[in-house]
Design a protein around this motif. Structure first.
Motif, mmCIF file in Angstrom:
data_model
loop_
_atom_site.group_PDB
_atom_site.id
_atom_site.type_symbol
_atom_site.label_atom_id
_atom_site.label_comp_id
_atom_site.label_asym_id
_atom_site.label_seq_id
_atom_site.Cartn_x
_atom_site.Cartn_y
_atom_site.Cartn_z
ATOM 1 N N THR A 103 0.815 -1.228 0.000
ATOM 2 C CA THR A 103 0.000 0.000 0.000
ATOM 3 C C THR A 103 0.842 1.270 0.000
ATOM 4 O O THR A 103 0.298 2.364 0.164
ATOM 5 C CB THR A 103 -0.922 0.034 1.230
ATOM 6 N N PHE A 104 2.152 1.148 -0.214
ATOM 7 C CA PHE A 104 3.039 2.294 -0.035
ATOM 8 C C PHE A 104 2.714 3.434 -1.000
ATOM 9 O O PHE A 104 2.969 4.601 -0.710
ATOM 10 C CB PHE A 104 4.496 1.860 -0.195
ATOM 11 N N GLY A 105 2.151 3.110 -2.147
ATOM 12 C CA GLY A 105 1.756 4.149 -3.092
ATOM 13 C C GLY A 105 0.506 4.908 -2.680
ATOM 14 O O GLY A 105 0.158 5.913 -3.313
ATOM 15 N N TYR A 106 -0.141 4.447 -1.626
ATOM 16 C CA TYR A 106 -1.360 5.085 -1.116
ATOM 17 C C TYR A 106 -1.142 5.468 0.351
ATOM 18 O O TYR A 106 -1.398 4.661 1.251
ATOM 19 C CB TYR A 106 -2.546 4.128 -1.239
ATOM 20 N N LYS A 256 0.748 2.520 -7.917
ATOM 21 C CA LYS A 256 1.478 3.783 -7.794
ATOM 22 C C LYS A 256 2.893 3.575 -7.250
ATOM 23 O O LYS A 256 3.381 4.349 -6.421
ATOM 24 C CB LYS A 256 0.701 4.762 -6.913
ATOM 25 N N GLN A 257 3.538 2.534 -7.748
ATOM 26 C CA GLN A 257 4.936 2.288 -7.404
ATOM 27 C C GLN A 257 5.507 1.286 -8.405
ATOM 28 O O GLN A 257 4.773 0.536 -9.041
ATOM 29 C CB GLN A 257 5.085 1.755 -5.977
ATOM 30 N N ASP A 258 6.851 1.301 -8.499
ATOM 31 C CA ASP A 258 7.555 0.401 -9.416
ATOM 32 C C ASP A 258 8.714 -0.239 -8.664
ATOM 33 O O ASP A 258 9.674 0.439 -8.284
ATOM 34 C CB ASP A 258 8.082 1.198 -10.618
ATOM 35 N N PRO A 259 8.644 -1.548 -8.434
ATOM 36 C CA PRO A 259 9.737 -2.237 -7.727
ATOM 37 C C PRO A 259 11.090 -2.077 -8.401
ATOM 38 O O PRO A 259 12.129 -2.204 -7.738
ATOM 39 C CB PRO A 259 9.295 -3.707 -7.738
#
Length: 263
Positions: A103-106, A256-259
């Protein structure tokens, strides 16, 4: 693993949750809670540094944000031991970090519907369907259930595309997006529709034995496909992007993130 019959009750649950959240307050980093936010303790930071590579690869500023989300997640959840004496600090920190990873992108999403996290030492017997489970998500009971042994194995083997924690948190995340509460409908609907169209095509490939990326279990239904895709997104991003760049790109937009570009 998820009981599909639970989804039927989401509409009823949504009304109840609206009432409950109105009484209990919003789970939201923008709200001031007495005694919070407190900095993550040195002990908890050390657990993250030692056992959670996702955290270690973040920039200093993003690491602080990660710590704050972990601290808040621990604060708002009830960790309940099953067949073990207690849920240890290590268990709380790493399970919370797993949820925060997804959930880090939120920044304001904390899976608020799911209040309870049950932790078993190993696979446990479910009386609902009379089988042994490694984990499950139950929206009716607002509960996420995990086998600690299986959870740890998911991080011991970080490149095999199998991670129980991410799998179950993915189920919870998908359900959270549907439940009418303060975290309702955080996914972009247009992106979600694109995801589902591509997922349907890949599920057909799985059923015909043509998938080069996902194990057969991903073809069970759209919920399991999403959970398995999440596992591969974080554990095998290079392969995922190489073989399925469009599906990977949609998941980047959705989460909303890219590893592959964590900083």
């Amino acid at each position: 693993m998820q009981d599909s019959s639970d989804v039927i009750f989401l509409a009823i649950l949504s009304v109840v949750v609206i009432i409950l959240t109105g009484v209990s307050g919003k789970v939201n980093m923008g709200f001031q809670v007495p005694g919070f936010p407190r900095p993550l303790s040195a002990k908890r930071k050390e657990i993250l540094k030692k056992h959670f590579p996702y955290y270690s690869q973040l920039s200093p500023n993003r690491r602080k944000r990660f710590e704050q989300k972990v601290q808040y997640f621990i604060y708002v959840k009830d960790f309940i031991p099953r067949q073990i004496p207690t849920v240890t600090e290590e268990m709380k920190v790493l399970i919370s970090a797993c949820a925060v990873q997804l959930t880090f992108g939120y920044p304001k999403v904390f899976l608020s519907h799911f209040k309870r996290i049950l932790v078993y030492p190993d696979n446990y017997y479910s009386t609902i369907n009379n089988t042994f489970h490694k984990g499950e998500v139950n929206p009716r009971l607002r509960t996420i259930v995990l086998s600690w042994k299986a959870f740890v194995e998911g991080y011991i083997h970080p490149k095999d595309g199998r991670n129980l924690g991410l799998h179950e948190m993915a189920h919870a995340l998908r359900l959270e997006n549907l439940i009418l509460n303060t975290e309702y409908s955080f996914f972009d609907e247009a992106v979600l529709q694109q995801w589902q169209s591509m997922a349907d095509l890949e599920m057909q490939n799985i059923s015909s034995g043509k998938s080069r990326m996902f194990r057969d279990y991903a073809g069970t239904d759209s919920d399991e496909f999403f959970a398995v895709a999440i596992e591969n997104f974080f554990e095998r991003p290079e392969k995922f992007k190489s073989l399925m760049p469009n599906l990977y790109g949609i998941l980047v937009l959705l989460l909303k993130q890219d590893p592959l570009n964590p900083v």
